[in-house]
Design an enzyme around this catalytic site. Sequence first.
Site, PDB file in Angstrom:
ATOM      1  CE1 TYR A 132      -2.862  -3.393   0.226  1.00  0.00           C
ATOM      2  CE2 TYR A 132      -4.215  -1.541  -0.297  1.00  0.00           C
ATOM      3  CZ  TYR A 132      -4.188  -2.810  -0.041  1.00  0.00           C
ATOM      4  OH  TYR A 132      -5.133  -3.729  -0.548  1.00  0.00           O
ATOM      5  CE  LYS A 185       4.298 -16.767  -5.466  1.00  0.00           C
ATOM      6  NZ  LYS A 185       3.784 -18.011  -5.959  1.00  0.00           N
ATOM      7  CG  ASP A 218       0.835 -19.235  -5.650  1.00  0.00           C
ATOM      8  OD1 ASP A 218       1.051 -19.499  -4.500  1.00  0.00           O
ATOM      9  OD2 ASP A 218       1.468 -19.254  -6.629  1.00  0.00           O
ATOM     10  CG  ASP A 242      -7.903  -5.316   0.324  1.00  0.00           C
ATOM     11  OD1 ASP A 242      -8.821  -5.387   1.087  1.00  0.00           O
ATOM     12  OD2 ASP A 242      -7.322  -4.432  -0.386  1.00  0.00           O
ATOM     13  CG  ASP A 246     -13.058  -8.108  -0.836  1.00  0.00           C
ATOM     14  OD1 ASP A 246     -12.809  -7.731   0.464  1.00  0.00           O
ATOM     15  OD2 ASP A 246     -13.612  -7.405  -1.525  1.00  0.00           O
TER      16      ASP A 246
END
Length: 356
Positions: A132, A185, A218, A242, A246
């Site tokens: 961000y 990751k 992933d 984030d 969702d």
Amino acid sequence: MGSYRLAVMDGDGIGPEVIASVRTLLAAINEREPALDLIPVDLPIGLAAYEHEGTTLPASTLAALETCDGWILGPLTTHLYQGAAMPNVSAVLRKRFELFANIRPARSFPGIAALYSDVDVVVVRENTEGFYADRNMLAGSGEFQPAPDTVLSVRVVTQRACERLARAGFELARRRRSHVTLVHKANVLRLGCGLFLDTCRAVATDYPDVQVDDFHVDAFAMHLVMRPTDFDVIVTTNLFGDVLSDLSAGLIGGLGLAPGLNAGHERAMAQAVHGSAPDIAGRGGANPIASILSLAQLLDWLGTRHTDLAATNLGARLWTAVETVLATDAVKTPDLGGKATTTEMTEAIVEALQAT
Ligand code: NAI
């Protein structure tokens, strides 16, 4: 009696509609719950504040926030925010007041037709750095454009932020099913995600009673879709969190049902996962449940911080009230396949709360 000043900030789009529901709940609680006094403090922010005061985050609002015990923030139409007079309120408050853990539960509800009926996970997302760019630098933004066709977006990962986030995740897991999944990751982002993973694993040694595993983000996205009931608390960096929150909302019936809390050591801010939903704003049909359950999370936080059982219990009862309303199938907003208005849903929850 627990007495708390709660800042209430509308936001944009459906913000004023769903935050009006939170105000209705606060009024009902004050009227009917003798053990709690919740004093709403209305503070201007967002596009309405920009129109009247020339900024989306007035200095008077920032000063008043310091005097409140908890905050409630509506969603913002951030893609319209540009320039110094339109700071992203959510980003500024999270960073400035070190609301470092964004705690986003996704729990199945009876009566909601969704992919699963038995999901119960919480994403604990780092909230102050990561990809961000707007909160990454001492001054300016972490996005650079050295040539017209080239952009660099800098991600920041610090040991301090990873450590306090991990502790928040492990503490939460102890109150739940004692299982933390670290999502990263580190196979590619070896330094940044490597630091995140190493730091979280070091914190894990202080919680030998909590089961720990980890996944590449992933692969984890697939696991979460295919076998969500295998997971409990998911600790991850800002952008991954984030996206995964969702995704988790999608598993249980959508963003209208997904609450969130931005928590620090000293302060906490209730804020639903969803955005300002410009596509449905002004029609009176937004689902208020995400915002109402964000209030429930704030009450739980206040209860823990002030050792106030009345606040903790009320937070739990709000969840029960929402479950009761959804189970009957009589009142559902359009996102859940019904025709109820925001106000009708809110009134049903107020009534159900009284019966808990
Ligand atoms: P969004 O979350 O606003 O909407 C996505 C979809 O979910 C839309 O179809 C919307 O109608 C639906 N939806 C969201 N909340 C709902 C509710 N309470 N009841 C019923 N349906 C609901 O995401 P989108 O469209 O990507 O972004 C819209 C604006 O919100 C943008 O300006 C974005 O930058 C901003 N945003 C702000 C956030 C915040 O302030 N916390 C978070 C996410 C986006």
